[in-house]
Design a protein around this motif. Structure first.
Motif, mmCIF file in Angstrom:
data_model
loop_
_atom_site.group_PDB
_atom_site.id
_atom_site.type_symbol
_atom_site.label_atom_id
_atom_site.label_comp_id
_atom_site.label_asym_id
_atom_site.label_seq_id
_atom_site.Cartn_x
_atom_site.Cartn_y
_atom_site.Cartn_z
ATOM 1 N N ALA A 13 0.808 -1.209 0.000
ATOM 2 C CA ALA A 13 0.000 0.000 0.000
ATOM 3 C C ALA A 13 0.846 1.265 0.000
ATOM 4 C CB ALA A 13 -0.928 -0.001 1.205
ATOM 5 N N ARG A 16 2.286 2.379 -3.522
ATOM 6 C CA ARG A 16 1.459 2.684 -4.683
ATOM 7 C C ARG A 16 0.996 4.136 -4.699
ATOM 8 N NH1 ARG A 16 -1.782 -2.930 -4.546
ATOM 9 N NH2 ARG A 16 -0.618 -4.014 -6.142
ATOM 10 N N VAL A 21 -4.136 2.407 -8.321
ATOM 11 C CA VAL A 21 -5.201 1.685 -7.616
ATOM 12 C C VAL A 21 -5.573 0.449 -8.424
ATOM 13 C CG1 VAL A 21 -7.582 1.755 -6.800
ATOM 14 C CG2 VAL A 21 -6.140 3.774 -6.606
ATOM 15 N N ASN A 119 -8.246 -2.043 0.276
ATOM 16 C CA ASN A 119 -7.835 -0.957 -0.619
ATOM 17 C C ASN A 119 -6.723 -1.383 -1.552
ATOM 18 O OD1 ASN A 119 -9.583 0.878 0.777
ATOM 19 N ND2 ASN A 119 -8.065 0.897 2.421
ATOM 20 N N SER A 120 -5.832 -2.191 -1.031
ATOM 21 C CA SER A 120 -4.682 -2.609 -1.824
ATOM 22 C C SER A 120 -4.998 -3.884 -2.610
ATOM 23 C CB SER A 120 -3.496 -2.837 -0.889
ATOM 24 O OG SER A 120 -2.376 -3.223 -1.609
ATOM 25 N N GLN B 133 -10.941 6.809 -5.953
ATOM 26 C CA GLN B 133 -9.643 6.781 -6.632
ATOM 27 C C GLN B 133 -8.936 8.125 -6.519
ATOM 28 O OE1 GLN B 133 -10.990 4.825 -10.427
ATOM 29 N NE2 GLN B 133 -9.184 3.588 -9.988
ATOM 30 N N THR B 139 -4.789 3.453 -1.666
ATOM 31 C CA THR B 139 -4.578 2.059 -1.273
ATOM 32 C C THR B 139 -4.228 1.915 0.205
ATOM 33 O OG1 THR B 139 -2.254 2.125 -1.915
ATOM 34 C CG2 THR B 139 -3.830 1.384 -3.591
ATOM 35 N N GLN B 140 -4.153 3.024 0.912
ATOM 36 C CA GLN B 140 -3.807 2.946 2.335
ATOM 37 C C GLN B 140 -5.040 3.115 3.219
ATOM 38 O OE1 GLN B 140 -0.610 5.637 3.267
ATOM 39 N NE2 GLN B 140 0.660 4.909 1.585
#
Lengths: 168, 168
Positions: A13, A16, A21, A119-120, B133, B139-140
């Motif tokens: 995470a 990125r 995403v 999320n990841s 997004q 992603t965290q």
């Protein structure tokens, strides 16, 4: 290499950026659907706690600073909890509560934290994190502060998984 | 002052130290059990989304940077999800999924995050956070980075709650 992918997703995470995403539409593209730690049934892997009703319970290798941290990976490629049929999400909840009770019995934590984020890696998985009064920031979410990534060896992981398993 | 306590609990984690971990054994000591935002039924409060089956759904005033962030406060003073009887936790899960579906319909987020933590206020409550997004760190987990505490006015909160409510 079982577990390598799962370790990676839990670390990835931070690296990125927004444009990265993941768009994971099917199990063919999903890291978790392909990870032998999940796909290979049985207890050979040091992180494996148990195969439960609709999910696989495993130790979270990177979060053992919070000793006993585990996750449940749902058996099918679904992204959101509320996209499951009620019966299925209830069975998933029962798996989570069964694991929570075992973790509580094993470690007597002060509190249990549950998180379903994705999320990841957007394959439905449920984090369970035991919290102690001795935690450096016991009233905060674990993500609010960096914590050491302990490098537990396979034998230590196996022993930890076994401890929890006996209390399931 | 309805909502003030609830705002406070969501901010208080950062200020507390290890020795201040709350020991909340009964509803008499519990901030949430006393908060008029929860105890007063009806839709008068700007943060109130709805009274659901076994919980009260409210907007999280401090997390509206993640627009639509909400939480469900369980009707009774219980600290852990797995301490509920299966029927009760299934009903709580249904409340959470009903809210999740409404938030999804309202905002079409890229992902939904669920968290049941209770480190700061150990009265069972379920966070629901829509993720986009366009988030700075999509992603965290939201706790990994500071984010602005938007000061939405009462009318803005009411409108937001109403939007979600119509999709329940």
């Amino acid at each position: 290499m079982p577990g390598v992918i799962l370790c990676r997703i839990l670390k990835s995470a931070r690296r990125r950026e927004a444009w990265e995403v993941p768009e994971v539409a099917s199990m063919d593209d999903c890291e978790l659907c392909q990870d032998p730690l999940i796909t290979e049934k049985g207890l050979d892997h040091p992180q494996k706690i148990a195969e439960l009703d609709v999910s696989t319970a495993i130790l979270n290798r990177d979060w053992q600073y919070y000793r006993g941290s585990a996750l449940l990976v749902f058996q099918d490629h679904v992204t959101e909890l509320h996209h499951l049929e009620p019966e299925m999400r209830h069975r998933f909840m029962e798996d989570a509560c069964r694991l929570a009770a075992a973790v509580e019995k094993t470690f007597q934590p002060h509190k249990l934290n549950h998180a379903v984020l994705g999320n990841s890696v957007p394959h439905l998985h449920w984090h369970l994190i035991p919290r102690r009064q001795s935690d450096p920031h016991p009233t905060q979410a674990i993500w609010e502060n960096d914590f050491p990534q302990l490098s537990l060896g396979d034998e230590e992981l196996r022993a930890l998984a076994e401890q929890i398993r006996t209390n399931l």
